[in-house]
Design a protein around this motif. Structure first.
Motif, PDB file in Angstrom:
ATOM      1  N   THR A 110       0.789  -1.237   0.000  1.00 20.06           N
ATOM      2  CA  THR A 110       0.000   0.000   0.000  1.00 20.06           C
ATOM      3  C   THR A 110       0.818   1.284   0.000  1.00 20.06           C
ATOM      4  OG1 THR A 110      -0.107  -0.030   2.431  1.00 20.06           O
ATOM      5  CG2 THR A 110      -1.900  -1.110   1.236  1.00 20.06           C
ATOM      6  N   TRP A 111       2.133   1.215   0.173  1.00 20.52           N
ATOM      7  CA  TRP A 111       2.895   2.439   0.426  1.00 20.52           C
ATOM      8  C   TRP A 111       2.824   3.432  -0.743  1.00 20.52           C
ATOM      9  CZ3 TRP A 111       6.984   4.410  -2.363  1.00 20.52           C
ATOM     10  CH2 TRP A 111       7.603   3.552  -3.272  1.00 20.52           C
ATOM     11  N   ILE A 112       2.731   2.916  -1.968  1.00 14.35           N
ATOM     12  CA  ILE A 112       2.656   3.832  -3.119  1.00 14.35           C
ATOM     13  C   ILE A 112       1.359   4.637  -3.070  1.00 14.35           C
ATOM     14  CG2 ILE A 112       2.509   3.987  -5.622  1.00 14.35           C
ATOM     15  CD1 ILE A 112       4.286   1.524  -5.807  1.00 14.35           C
ATOM     16  N   LEU A 113       0.218   3.946  -2.834  1.00 17.57           N
ATOM     17  CA  LEU A 113      -1.064   4.648  -2.767  1.00 17.57           C
ATOM     18  C   LEU A 113      -1.128   5.568  -1.557  1.00 17.57           C
ATOM     19  CD1 LEU A 113      -3.546   4.538  -4.645  1.00 17.57           C
ATOM     20  CD2 LEU A 113      -1.937   2.676  -5.026  1.00 17.57           C
ATOM     21  N   VAL A 114      -0.590   5.113  -0.420  1.00 17.12           N
ATOM     22  CA  VAL A 114      -0.584   5.959   0.779  1.00 17.12           C
ATOM     23  C   VAL A 114       0.245   7.211   0.533  1.00 17.12           C
ATOM     24  CG1 VAL A 114       0.141   6.104   3.198  1.00 17.12           C
ATOM     25  CG2 VAL A 114      -0.987   4.049   2.364  1.00 17.12           C
ATOM     26  N   LEU A 115       1.385   7.065  -0.157  1.00 17.94           N
ATOM     27  CA  LEU A 115       2.224   8.220  -0.481  1.00 17.94           C
ATOM     28  C   LEU A 115       1.481   9.191  -1.400  1.00 17.94           C
ATOM     29  CD1 LEU A 115       4.960   9.653  -0.364  1.00 17.94           C
ATOM     30  CD2 LEU A 115       5.698   8.252  -2.300  1.00 17.94           C
ATOM     31  N   ILE A 116       0.799   8.652  -2.416  1.00 16.15           N
ATOM     32  CA  ILE A 116       0.045   9.503  -3.341  1.00 16.15           C
ATOM     33  C   ILE A 116      -1.052  10.264  -2.592  1.00 16.15           C
ATOM     34  CG2 ILE A 116      -1.552   9.485  -5.295  1.00 16.15           C
ATOM     35  CD1 ILE A 116       0.073   7.135  -6.425  1.00 16.15           C
ATOM     36  N   VAL A 117      -1.796   9.547  -1.747  1.00 14.52           N
ATOM     37  CA  VAL A 117      -2.872  10.184  -0.978  1.00 14.52           C
ATOM     38  C   VAL A 117      -2.302  11.252  -0.047  1.00 14.52           C
ATOM     39  CG1 VAL A 117      -4.641   9.797   0.783  1.00 14.52           C
ATOM     40  CG2 VAL A 117      -4.423   8.204  -1.114  1.00 14.52           C
ATOM     41  N   SER A 118      -1.165  10.961   0.576  1.00 12.58           N
ATOM     42  CA  SER A 118      -0.542  11.913   1.499  1.00 12.58           C
ATOM     43  C   SER A 118      -0.093  13.170   0.769  1.00 12.58           C
ATOM     44  CB  SER A 118       0.658  11.263   2.189  1.00 12.58           C
ATOM     45  OG  SER A 118       0.269  10.120   2.918  1.00 12.58           O
ATOM     46  N   LEU A 119       0.532  13.010  -0.403  1.00 10.98           N
ATOM     47  CA  LEU A 119       0.971  14.164  -1.185  1.00 10.98           C
ATOM     48  C   LEU A 119      -0.226  14.999  -1.646  1.00 10.98           C
ATOM     49  CD1 LEU A 119       3.774  12.503  -3.358  1.00 10.98           C
ATOM     50  CD2 LEU A 119       4.091  14.095  -1.451  1.00 10.98           C
ATOM     51  N   LEU A 120      -1.291  14.321  -2.050  1.00  8.64           N
ATOM     52  CA  LEU A 120      -2.484  15.039  -2.494  1.00  8.64           C
ATOM     53  C   LEU A 120      -3.139  15.792  -1.340  1.00  8.64           C
ATOM     54  CD1 LEU A 120      -4.013  12.398  -4.938  1.00  8.64           C
ATOM     55  CD2 LEU A 120      -3.111  14.649  -5.550  1.00  8.64           C
ATOM     56  N   LYS A 121      -3.214  15.150  -0.165  1.00  9.02           N
ATOM     57  CA  LYS A 121      -3.786  15.823   1.005  1.00  9.02           C
ATOM     58  C   LYS A 121      -2.977  17.063   1.374  1.00  9.02           C
ATOM     59  CE  LYS A 121      -6.065  11.918   3.337  1.00  9.02           C
ATOM     60  NZ  LYS A 121      -7.396  12.543   3.464  1.00  9.02           N
ATOM     61  N   SER A 122      -1.669  16.940   1.332  1.00  5.12           N
ATOM     62  CA  SER A 122      -0.807  18.084   1.645  1.00  5.12           C
ATOM     63  C   SER A 122      -0.960  19.181   0.601  1.00  5.12           C
ATOM     64  CB  SER A 122       0.654  17.632   1.724  1.00  5.12           C
ATOM     65  OG  SER A 122       0.826  16.665   2.747  1.00  5.12           O
TER      66      SER A 122
END
Length: 310
Positions: free
Chosen positions: A37-49
């Motif tokens: 999941t780390w790729i999707l979690v990273l994408i979601v985190s960058l988008l949230k920021s």
């Protein structure tokens, strides 16, 4: 063998055992979960920021009545974040589905489990729509009471009336809406079920296990809230400084922050959001076992009644 039995989904457990089993499954298999999941979690985190960062620009745009390009960017970022979250939830519940079938928690890849992930991602999007529809009445009621209370003083009798109505609305929300947490997990785990069928046939089971569900959800939420609060401490401090600076700039004062502060906020926010995402994902694991326990207790009750009749 005993450890494998403790990991089984369909097993009658107490509320504390569900929480313990859930977090044990999360910690014991974190490396597999992370690698999946780390790729999707990273994408979601960058988008949230990015959404947070563009939010400040959006406020400035509205205040100064500038071109609406920031509104467009903000909307696109929100839509991308929602779609990425659907895929992330699809992966998580695909892993849950594999665990339900095999009793083991295994790593998955986007290529190898493409069809399953797409299937559960679509179900996540449907669940999102149902959640909006179900929670809209309580949101409307809350906004209504809030708007009514804004111009009132605390000593005003009307304020007391709206406070009482707000409390009653919250109690009704807990009573009638809490079973939907069980139904949402049931809908995702039982991947061939239809949403309306799950709601109409499963709501009675959710109500009959209301106290059990509340105990699992509240304890899991408390653990998650404490973890997220600790993780978010540095970000809260930085954001507070950023908000004060932005408010000063909007009022015409010069910013006292360095030029690189915006980049620093984005980087720190992304890292902390990345960590907080996994604290939020961990919350799903006790709820997963809550579903399994309720289903097991329902089957055991039917078997017990059949034995009595015989």
């Amino acid at each position: 063998m005993k450890k494998e039995d403790n990991c089984l989904l369909y097993k009658s457990r107490s509320y504390s055992a569900c929480v313990k089993a859930g977090y044990n499954l999360f910690t014991d298999n974190f490396r597999k979960l992370f690698s999946s999941t780390w790729i999707l979690v990273l994408i979601v985190s960058l988008l949230k920021s990015a959404i947070e960062a563009s939010g400040f620009s959006l406020i400035a745009t509205i205040r100064h009545i500038e071109p609406v390009h920031m509104i467009v960017i903000y909307t696109i970022l929100v839509l991308l974040e929602i779609v990425s979250s659907f895929i992330l939830f699809g992966i998580i519940f695909y892993l849950f589905q594999q665990h339900k079938q095999t009793g083991t928690y295994s790593r998955c890849s986007l290529k190898g489990a493409y069809k399953g992930i797409v299937h559960f991602s679509i179900r996540s999007s449907k669940l999102f729509v149902w959640t909006i529809l179900l929670y809209t009445p309580i949101v409307i009621a809350t906004c209504f009471f809030a708007i009514r209370m804004i111009p009132l003083q605390f000593s005003d009798p009307a304020m007391h009336k709206y406070l009482i109505l707000s409390i009653l609305s919250f109690i009704l929300f807990l009573i009638f809406y809490l079973p939907f947490v069980f139904l949402m997990v049931k809908y995702m785990i039982e991947d061939k079920s239809h949403s309306w069928s799950v709601i109409t046939k499963g709501y009675k089971d959710g109500i009959s296990h209301w106290g059990f569900s509340f105990a699992v959800i509240f304890l899991s939420w408390l653990i998650t809230a404490i973890a997220v609060l600790i993780i978010n401490m540095p970000e809260l401090v930085i954001h507070q400084a950023n908000i004060i600076s932005q408010n000063g700039v909007l009022e015409g004062d010069p910013s006292g922050l360095p030029n690189y502060f915006g980049i620093l906020v984005f980087i720190v926010s992304s890292i902390i959001t990345f960590m907080a995402q996994y604290a939020g994902i961990a919350f799903l694991f006790p709820i997963y076992y809550m579903y399994g326990s309720i289903e097991t207790q329902k089957i055991e009750k039917v078997d017990f009644e059949n034995n009595i009749e015989q």
